[in-house]
Design an enzyme around this catalytic site. Structure first.
Site, PDB file in Angstrom:
ATOM      1  N   CYS A 134       0.810  -1.218   0.000  1.00 59.28           N
ATOM      2  CA  CYS A 134       0.000   0.000   0.000  1.00 59.28           C
ATOM      3  C   CYS A 134       0.842   1.267   0.000  1.00 59.28           C
ATOM      4  CB  CYS A 134      -0.934   0.010   1.205  1.00 59.28           C
ATOM      5  SG  CYS A 134      -2.048  -1.409   1.254  1.00 59.28           S
ATOM      6  N   CYS A 156       0.499   2.967   6.222  1.00 61.29           N
ATOM      7  CA  CYS A 156       0.802   1.601   6.644  1.00 61.29           C
ATOM      8  C   CYS A 156       0.685   0.677   5.440  1.00 61.29           C
ATOM      9  CB  CYS A 156      -0.142   1.145   7.755  1.00 61.29           C
ATOM     10  SG  CYS A 156      -1.885   1.094   7.261  1.00 61.29           S
ATOM     11  N   HIS A 216      -9.486   3.246  -1.333  1.00 55.04           N
ATOM     12  CA  HIS A 216      -8.072   2.875  -1.217  1.00 55.04           C
ATOM     13  C   HIS A 216      -7.666   1.872  -2.295  1.00 55.04           C
ATOM     14  CE1 HIS A 216      -4.258   1.575   0.225  1.00 55.04           C
ATOM     15  NE2 HIS A 216      -4.674   0.546   0.932  1.00 55.04           N
TER      16      HIS A 216
END
Length: 424
Positions: free
Chosen positions: A92, A410, A380
């Site tokens: 990510c 994160c 996301h």
């Protein structure tokens, strides 16, 4: 980037609206999603026909057929076809990692400008055959006679025909990110109510930002969408409270306080002084520093707690505290993940024992946090988030005349990446 070498800047950014997976972009490939954002950037900053110094894009859910995704994206745009490009992947954190890599190249003068970003879609998943069928297909390809092929086919079993779909469970723990976050909120005593309130604030801030026109020059309509499809103007605490736990029947993480599986892309235009001058563009913000870190989640650390380390190291190296920042852009994988991070920074024992500090980092001003919405509300798409956040923060800094912003993201694998941007 502090030294006698080149300063590096964010010149601009572009993205398409993010959509919940298996909805608006059901028939759009990951390459086409990425091309859409890059084309928007080209149109906005008049880059038609320009040969960029380099380009870096990434996708977490990539396919072997897109082995050269970044280069194919460039060749599908009106940029000069001699613009090089390469793939990047840090879960990510991919979008911010691409920005960091190109910024370092521009910092030392290896390039003067470049485009960085990322894309992900769960509507164009790279579905694979099972290991058993894979072996049989490879053997069939090498077989010389029909008899050999028939003999190989007799070893085929019904279970071999089941497709293998990608999962985002951690290979070493067999737990999903959501289940890991459930362990974290329990450890840090983060309540369901706190998570729902945080999630609602993300939606409220996102809706207001769209109403105020903040995203008008950041988000380019695509495939019928004009704004992020996850964003809800009718969000309410009583509605969030009725949602069932998503990862553990006894847990507190729900679809409402977690970021959804999302399709989308985003990109950022970066340059040093020579590159900005060549393109005739005024910098929005300076890329000051970037830091990555990791935690040993296999042996008890919270999977999504690595940003606490990355931020601590970044602040220490730059002799800064939370009070030195005007904006905080913390990626919301889950509302609970952000809340655990905030509590950790406020806890003296954690900062001393886990971060090697002499005292707690302290509290940050919540009114400066994710002021125009973040991942819970906007979505996301894994590899795109870092580019979305960087473009957002750069605009916030130049729009409000503020001085400094902090990014924290994160990632899977117990990693975190953080960055500092400053106004020019």
């Amino acid at each position: 980037m502090k030294s006698d070498k080149n300063q590096v800047y964010v010149l601009g950014s572009a993205r398409i609206p993010f959509a919940k997976s298996l909805t608006s972009y059901m028939d759009v490939s990951r390459q086409d999603l990425m091309v859409a954002s890059v084309n928007a950037l080209i149109d906005r900053y008049k880059l038609n026909g320009i040969q960029m110094g380099d380009a870096a894009f990434g996708a977490v859910m990539n396919s072997s057929s897109d082995f050269n995704l970044a280069r194919e994206v460039i060749l599908s745009t009106p940029l000069h076809p001699e613009t090089p490009a390469y793939n990047v992947q840090r879960a990510c954190g991919t979008g911010l990692e691409t920005i960091w890599q190109l910024a370092l190249k521009a910092h030392v003068g290896a390039i003067n400008h470049g485009i960085a970003g990322g894309v992900d879609t769960n509507s164009d998943l790279p579905i694979e055959v099972s290991p058993g069928l894979q072996k049989i297909l490879l053997q069939l390809n090498q077989a010389k006679t029909g008899g050999d092929r028939l003999k190989i086919l007799t070893r085929l079993r019904l279970q071999d025909l089941s497709p293998k779909t990608p999962v985002i469970d951690e290979p070493r723990t067999k737990l999903s990110m959501g289940k890991h976050c459930e362990l974290m909120v329990k450890e840090w005593n983060v309540s369901r109510e706190e998570q729902d309130e945080f999630a609602m604030a993300s939606h409220v801030n996102g809706v207001k930002a769209y109403q105020d026109g903040f995203y008008e020059d950041l988000v380019t309509p695509f495939y019928g969408l004009k704004q992020d499809g996850i964003l809800r103007s009718d969000i309410a605490l009583d509605k969030l409270a009725k949602l069932k736990p998503a990862f553990n029947p006894e847990g507190s993480l729900t679809a409402g306080n977690s970021s959804p599986l999302t399709d989308g892309s985003a990109c950022v235009l970066i340059a040093n002084d020579a590159g900005a001058m060549a393109l005739g563009l005024k910098p929005l913000a300076r890329i000051v520093d970037v830091q990555v870190a990791a935690v040993d989640f296999v042996h008890g650390a919270g999977l999504l707690m690595a940003p606490t380390k990355a931020v601590a190291q970044l602040l220490t190296r730059n002799t800064l505290t939370f009070s030195d920042f005007d904006y905080f852009e913390i990626h919301e994988a889950f509302a609970g993940q952000v809340l655990c991070t905030l509590k950790a920074w406020e806890t003296d024992a954690y900062c001393r024992g886990s971060l090697g500090l002499t005292s707690a980092l302290g509290s940050l001003d919540r009114t400066k946090l994710n002021t125009v919405g973040s991942s819970v509300a906007l979505g996301h798409p894994f590899a795109a988030t870092g580019a979305r956040i960087t473009g957002t923060l750069a605009k916030l800094l130049v729009q409000d005349g503020k001085k400094r912003g902090l990014i924290s993201i994160c990632t899977a694998g117990g990693m975190g990446i953080a960055a500092i941007l400053e106004s020019v």
